[in-house]
Design an enzyme around this catalytic site. Sequence first.
Site, PDB file in Angstrom:
ATOM      1  CD  GLU A   1       0.110   7.064   5.370  1.00 36.72           C
ATOM      2  OE1 GLU A   1       1.321   7.064   5.619  1.00 36.72           O
ATOM      3  OE2 GLU A   1      -0.564   6.019   5.290  1.00 36.72           O
TER       4      GLU A   1
ATOM      5  CB  CYS B   1      -9.479   4.706   0.191  1.00 39.79           C
ATOM      6  SG  CYS B   1      -7.853   5.117   0.878  1.00 39.79           S
TER       7      CYS B   1
ATOM      8  CG  ASP C   1      -1.873   1.232   1.203  1.00 36.48           C
ATOM      9  OD1 ASP C   1      -2.395   1.566   0.123  1.00 36.48           O
ATOM     10  OD2 ASP C   1      -2.076   1.871   2.250  1.00 36.48           O
ATOM     11  CB  SER C   2       0.184   4.769  -0.787  1.00 31.80           C
ATOM     12  OG  SER C   2      -0.967   4.905   0.028  1.00 31.80           O
TER      13      SER C   2
ATOM     14  CB  CYS D   1      -3.123   0.532  -2.693  1.00 32.85           C
ATOM     15  SG  CYS D   1      -3.113   2.256  -3.183  1.00 32.85           S
TER      16      CYS D   1
ATOM     17  CG  HIS E   1      -5.143   5.081   4.122  1.00 28.27           C
ATOM     18  ND1 HIS E   1      -4.582   4.543   2.987  1.00 28.27           N
ATOM     19  CD2 HIS E   1      -4.110   5.615   4.834  1.00 28.27           C
ATOM     20  CE1 HIS E   1      -3.260   4.751   3.019  1.00 28.27           C
ATOM     21  NE2 HIS E   1      -2.957   5.396   4.131  1.00 28.27           N
TER      22      HIS E   1
HETATM   23  N1  DGL Z   1      -4.959   3.174   0.726  1.00 31.27           N
HETATM   24  C1  DGL Z   1      -4.921   3.582  -0.599  1.00 31.27           C
HETATM   25  C2  DGL Z   1      -6.140   3.284  -1.385  1.00 31.27           C
HETATM   26  O1  DGL Z   1      -6.771   2.284  -1.114  1.00 31.27           O
HETATM   27  C3  DGL Z   1      -4.077   4.736  -0.964  1.00 31.27           C
HETATM   28  C4  DGL Z   1      -4.497   6.061  -0.708  1.00 31.27           C
HETATM   29  C5  DGL Z   1      -3.484   7.135  -1.059  1.00 31.27           C
HETATM   30  O2  DGL Z   1      -2.281   6.922  -0.913  1.00 31.27           O
HETATM   31  O3  DGL Z   1      -3.944   8.207  -1.453  1.00 31.27           O
HETATM   32  O4  DGL Z   1      -6.508   3.980  -2.298  1.00 31.27           O
END
Ligand code: DGL
Length: 270
Positions: free
Chosen positions: A162, A194, A7-8, A70, A196
Amino acid sequence: MAVGIFDSGLGGLTVYDAVAAALPEVPFVYLGDNAHAPYGVRDAGDIFDLTCAGVERLWDEGCDLVILACNTASAAALRRMQESWVPEGKRVLGVFVPLIEALTERQWGDNSPPREVRVKHVALFATPATVASRAFQRELAFRAIGVDVEAQPCGGVVDAIEEGDEILAEALVRSHVEALLRRMLKPEAAILGCTHYPLMEPIFRAALGPGVEVYSQAALVAASLKDYLARRPGFRGPGSRVRFLTTGEPARVSTKATQFLRRKIAFDAA
Ligand code: DGL
């Protein structure tokens, strides 16, 4: 044995938790590209380059199969990776497929004409890049008719998570949900598109109110991965160590991860 989760940043940990519970015998290696998060405000070329670099790092850890935990990378980069970049003997899978399968009540490979499905009004919360890709609506339209999708780009939420700023993240989630509810009065289902966002799931649920089914992407991905590995056991790579890696500052990322998951997680430098 190892399988990679990318993931990011911290969001993929919501997927990690679900897959690790479903497959306790599999050593997972997690990589968060925290140095470059958020991806959701980047263009597709940038997301492709960063995601490829992260996936290569996981191959070095002995993971032949990598899950892009992600949605942004799955929406903006995965197809190009699968078509032109992933070498023979390796696999990269995203988090969209199990979700679309659940919503459309059919298998991904079912190429029959689109048909009516139970859920007709869907609220999609995702990053600006995921919303702009329209990948979700496109895949849905191949399979289902008459589904109205209202998408809300949730700017700022990933940054706040984050940064470990729960108060800001909560306020942003409330305002994004309110904005969507002004355009779609009664969604039947909500997709937290997302990885997150499940960290803020109680806030989403409270703001959406009762009667909205919130789809759990993590649980769907876990069930789907379990099935995939049962059918293709050869994709358990040679790695044997559970690891949490980050391109960011390990001490800082470990603190944030521990704060959000409410249990201790220790990251090493990628
Ligand atoms: N958790 C990620 C997603 O599902 C990444 C979000 C991001 O880095 O902007 O999209």
